[in-house]
Design an enzyme around this catalytic site. Structure first.
Site, PDB file in Angstrom:
ATOM      1  N   ASP A 137      54.217  30.472  32.630  1.00 52.13           N
ATOM      2  CA  ASP A 137      53.686  30.514  33.992  1.00 52.13           C
ATOM      3  C   ASP A 137      54.778  30.097  34.980  1.00 52.13           C
ATOM      4  OD1 ASP A 137      51.698  30.191  36.235  1.00 52.13           O
ATOM      5  OD2 ASP A 137      50.306  30.486  34.584  1.00 52.13           O
ATOM      6  N   HIS A 173      50.611  27.105  40.457  1.00 53.99           N
ATOM      7  CA  HIS A 173      49.828  27.914  39.517  1.00 53.99           C
ATOM      8  C   HIS A 173      49.977  27.419  38.068  1.00 53.99           C
ATOM      9  CE1 HIS A 173      48.678  31.636  37.300  1.00 53.99           C
ATOM     10  NE2 HIS A 173      47.897  31.858  38.339  1.00 53.99           N
ATOM     11  N   SER A 214      42.969  33.587  36.208  1.00 56.86           N
ATOM     12  CA  SER A 214      44.052  32.677  35.807  1.00 56.86           C
ATOM     13  C   SER A 214      43.508  31.338  35.344  1.00 56.86           C
ATOM     14  CB  SER A 214      44.972  32.383  36.999  1.00 56.86           C
ATOM     15  OG  SER A 214      45.886  33.408  37.190  1.00 56.86           O
TER      16      SER A 214
END
Ligand SMILES: *[C@@H]1O[C@H](CO)[C@@H](O)[C@H](O)[C@H]1NC(C)=O
Ligand SMILES: *[C@@H]1O[C@H](CO)[C@@H](O)[C@H](O)[C@H]1NC(C)=O
Ligand SMILES: *[C@@H]1O[C@H](CO)[C@@H](O)[C@H](O)[C@H]1NC(C)=O
Ligand SMILES: *[C@@H]1O[C@H](CO)[C@@H](O)[C@H](O)[C@H]1NC(C)=O
Ligand SMILES: *[C@@H]1O[C@H](CO)[C@@H](O)[C@H](O)[C@H]1NC(C)=O
Ligand SMILES: *[C@@H]1O[C@H](CO)[C@@H](O)[C@H](O)[C@H]1NC(C)=O
Ligand SMILES: *[C@@H]1O[C@H](CO)[C@@H](O)[C@H](O)[C@H]1NC(C)=O
Length: 762
Positions: free
Chosen positions: A157, A218, A544
């Site tokens: 990620d 994220h 996600s």
């Protein structure tokens, strides 16, 4: 009374205006195949070569690099930058390098060349949930699995905030197992690795990532959901109080930074997967991707190699719902995860001057003095421009919003930005209304003024009231965090839907998991992503966030059943999923705008149920070698694509082609378009429950077909024993043109119910 219509027109016209901004499938497909338009610009090409294994003696890594370099015109560009970005020696045979299209095309004549294509940047698919999923410290899967202790989860990620409390070694974990060979690249002044965060790597390419630190949030959020250590007394401005914990709080975390804020270059994803396999991880977690043919998707090619090494890859489905078929990571060896809401909401209440009341959400809930009562309502969107409808900066000019509540459409800009615009113009409050394609999914936004986010259904009523009322007014009050909100779970509007365009007819997504308003670790203050924080939490929504829930649960299953193959773990999660909400109704689809039951292309087999997955009774174990005939059976498969997907491991010449519906998959999707009026699909189940047991079949027939299962009883004498059966499906009338017919097949024995949906498509 034409006002309801005019309100409808406004919101619908917004849809038309906004539509070009949304990525259609075509925009992602345009550039992938040779012949390449000749330009003099360099871009990163992924170059596949024939495996050198045939030549006498394997190449060592130095020889391999030299061999790869021999394909480049020279090692540096005129600017002095190196051409070579990544070399691969495991997931594929080949490299990623900066080339002009002309240079890439000229490779075609070189010995050993297979294929080259410009890499794509894959978009990112952007704690209470353990409780919601039935994970409890004192019984069940968490206890049996020691919360995943000893299992290594790779998160590919945007990197990590290493010194966040979610990645502290709070539980005093043992050292990672001896097979672990990964590195820790965290700069000394930014923290360090420990027995929780066992590795953090990036891939050094000039102008790319200089460290594995997270500059977007994220990756930190995703890692926290999957394996975050418990953090006690967490809250966001007093909301959602409790202990924040990942799904597998005792598992080890191995971070591979392969994404920037704006996406994940495919060459990096391939490198990250290669490295994680070589480092010895057990589970790979990926939350990015776009719909693509298998041979040009780094995630799909890489995860096939991971599978061959016994590693399960879990991926998000993407956030392109409710439009059908914009689904990524849809290969059958990947566990593809869609997003659902949970029963927790940060409730705000909107009351109109006519007494109508609407529940919505906000994660900025000022104390009672922050309530705003009976103030005038303004709707800039009566002037039909995108800027006004969506409250973009500058759009308040000429409007007197001082002390008023402003109605703003979702879309174009971040809703928190909209609240800043309204605040700067002197507004007292904001109502963010869903557009028709946002459906019923609500997000908990950190508005900078009292605000509320409401559904499209409610939006139509509010705008209707605004339109007919001379002096429209409204009030916004707050109810704090509520649990057990109904209906829940429901399918998030944004969750990507099947049917897959590329996998030959395997039902996708596989499962859904919590993905709306998930609280997890965050490297910035929730109010302002330019202000760094070492211990913040934030709400985020997306598939996600759904995928790492399943990655964490898969780590728990891996711990309890170390001998299970990736397909067995996947099957256990799929055949035990549930399809009813807490009111015992079929889980509904936020994207329908009418609480319609979610179809199989939205929900897959259902919502994950970790406790049941621990002991599924039977599993469908897809054999790795079966994927070769499956791939050979895909429409448009060529020898070159086969080399690219399997790294030369499989060719189609001597293998028979297997239709996708015959793959031993835990769900059954059958197309009636070709092949006459009936189909028979084989399946094999493996006993992982009670040694001596008898299962009998129950079938709910989809409309329009009859289903016959043979045999109807399966008798097992031992664990690990396999039994074959067939499912014969006869069409009773005509083809289901454009319709989807759903039923299910359940093997029942005592406490076990092993469920597979049967989906009939055109
Ligand atoms: C590259 O192409 C651009 C645009 O076509 C052109 O302006 C430029 O002169 C070209 N550069 C070289 C080195 O050929
Ligand atoms: C590298 O090769 C390109 C194209 O062949 C050429 O234009 C360039 O000048 C070369 N650069 C160096 C540093 O040799
Ligand atoms: C919320 O968390 C902060 C620290 O982040 C703490 O100071 C505060 O007391 C907490 N509030 C509640 C209501 O738990
Ligand atoms: C804006 O509206 C408020 C309240 O309706 C009023 O008091 C104020 O004078 C108005 N401002 C301007 C510049 O018209
Ligand atoms: C809006 O634009 C103005 C002028 O460019 C700027 O000063 C202001 O910060 C912007 N406001 C927001 C919320 O972006
Ligand atoms: C089912 O299909 C097979 C193969 O196409 C055919 O031989 C058979 O007659 C069909 N049976 C029925 C009842 O249609
Ligand atoms: C399908 O049709 C065949 C041929 O008529 C028949 O033998 C079989 O029982 C049928 N199966 C189902 C499930 O109706």
């Amino acid at each position: 009374m034409d006002s309801p219509n005019s309100a409808l027109v406004l919101l619908t016209s917004f849809f038309l205006l906004a539509a070009p901004l949304f990525n259609g499938p075509n925009s992602t497909q345009a550039q992938q195949l040779l012949p390449i338009v000749k330009t003099n610009f360099t871009q990163v090409f992924i170059v596949h070569l024939q495996s050198p294994n045939k030549s006498p003696g394997l190449l060592n890594s130095e020889e391999l690099n030299e061999w790869y370099l021999s394909y480049l015109p020279n090692t540096t560009l005129d600017s002095g930058e190196p051409r070579m970005i990544h070399t691969y020696d495991y997931v594929i045979t080949g490299f990623a390098a900066r080339l002009t299209a002309e240079e890439a095309a000229s490779l075609e004549s070189m010995d050993g060349f297979v294929f080259a294509y410009p890499e794509k940047i894959q978009p990112l698919h952007t704690t209470y949930t353990p409780e919601f999923l039935g994970l409890n410290q004192f019984n069940g899967l968490w206890e049996h699995s020691s919360q995943g202790e000893g299992v290594i989860v790779a998160v590919l990620d945007t990197g990590i905030l290493p010194n966040h409390p979610s990645f502290a070694d709070t539980l005093k974990l043992p050292q990672p197992p001896l097979k672990w060979r990964g590195r820790c690249d965290i700069p000394a002044d930014s923290g360090s690795c420990n027995n929780k965060l066992v590795g953090a790597q990036h891939f050094i390419v000039p102008d790319f990532f200089l460290t594995p630190l997270d500059d977007s949030g994220h990756g930190t959020h995703v890692a926290g959901i999957a394996v975050g250590s418990p953090v006690y007394n967490v809250n966001l401005s007093g909301l959602a109080r409790g202990t924040a914990s990942g799904m597998a709080p005792s598992a080890h975390l191995a971070v591979y930074k392969v994404c920037r804020k704006n996406g994940c270059p495919d060459s990096f994803s391939l490198k990250g997967i290669e490295k994680s396999i070589q480092d010895g991880v057990d589970i790979i977690q990926i939350s990015n991707g776009a719909p693509d043919e298998f041979h040009s998707s780094g995630n799909i090619k890489g995860s096939f190699r991971a599978l061959q090494k016994g590693i399960l890859t879990i991926c998000s489905a993407q956030n392109q719902g409710p439009t059908p078929s914009l689904i990524s990571n849809d290969a059958p060896w990947i566990l593809t995860v869609g997003a659902a809401s949970t029963g927790r909401r940060n409730t705000a209440v909107l009351k109109l001057g006519n007494g109508m009341v609407f529940n919505g959400e906000s994660s900025n809930q000022p104390d009672p003095s922050g309530n705003i009562v009976d103030v005038p309502l303004v709707y800039p969107g009566v002037i039909r421009t995108n800027e006004k409808l969506s409250c973009q900066n500058g759009s308040m000019a000429g409007l007197n919003v001082t002390g008023k509540i402003v109605l703003c459409g979702r879309g174009f800009t971040d809703p928190v930005e909209k609240s800043k615009v309204v605040k700067e113009a002197g507004g007292a409050g904001i109502i963010v209304v869903n557009q028709v394609w946002d459906g019923d999914t609500l997000w908990s936004y950190s508005f900078v003024i009292p605000g509320i986010h409401v559904t499209n259904k409610d939006a139509l009523k509010i705008i209707d009231y605004f339109t007919v009322e001379k002096n429209p007014t409204a009030s916004i009050t707050f109810k704090g965090t509520e649990f057990g909100v109904r209906p829940s779970p429901s399918i998030a509007t944004f969750s990507s839907r099947g049917p897959s365009l590329y996998n030959g007819g395997i039902l996708k997504p596989d499962v859904v998991a919590p993905g709306v308003d998930i609280l997890s670790a965050w490297p910035f203050t929730p109010e302002d992503s330019s202000v760094k924080s070492d211990d913040a939490f934030n709400f985020e929504s997306g598939t996600s966030m759904a995928a790492p829930h399943v990655s964490g649960i898969a780590a728990l299953l891996k711990k309890v059943h170390p001998d299970w193959t990736p397909a067995m773990i996947k099957s256990a999660l799929m055949t035990t999923a549930y399809t009813e909400d807490r009111d015992k109704n079929r889980i509904t689809d936020d994207g329908s705008n009418s609480r319609a039951p979610a179809n199989a292309f939205a929900i897959g087999v259902g919502h994950v149920n970790p406790s049941a997955a621990e002991d599924p009774g039977l599993v469908y174990d897809t054999k790795v070698e079966d994927y070769i005939p499956y791939l050979c059976g895909l429409r448009g498969m060529t020898p070159v694509k086969m080399i690219m997907i399997t790294n030369g491991a499989g060719t189609c010449s001597n293998k028979k082609k297997m239709p996708a519906e015959e793959l031993n998959y835990p769900s059954i999707q059958v197309s009636m378009r070709s092949g006459g009026k009936n189909k028979t699909v084989p399946r094999t189940v493996t006993n992982v429950g009670i040694a001596k047991s008898i299962y009998s079949v129950t079938v709910v027939e989809p409309k329009g077909v009859t289903v016959d299962v043979n045999p109807k009883k399966l008798e097992f004498a031992s664990i690990g024993e396999e039994k074959k059966f067939t499912v014969e499906i006869n069409l009773t009338g005509s083809w289901p043109a454009k319709e989807v017919w759903e039923g299910k097949l359940v093997w029942v024995s005592g406490k076990y119910q092993v469920t597979s949906p049967i989906v009939i498509i055109d």
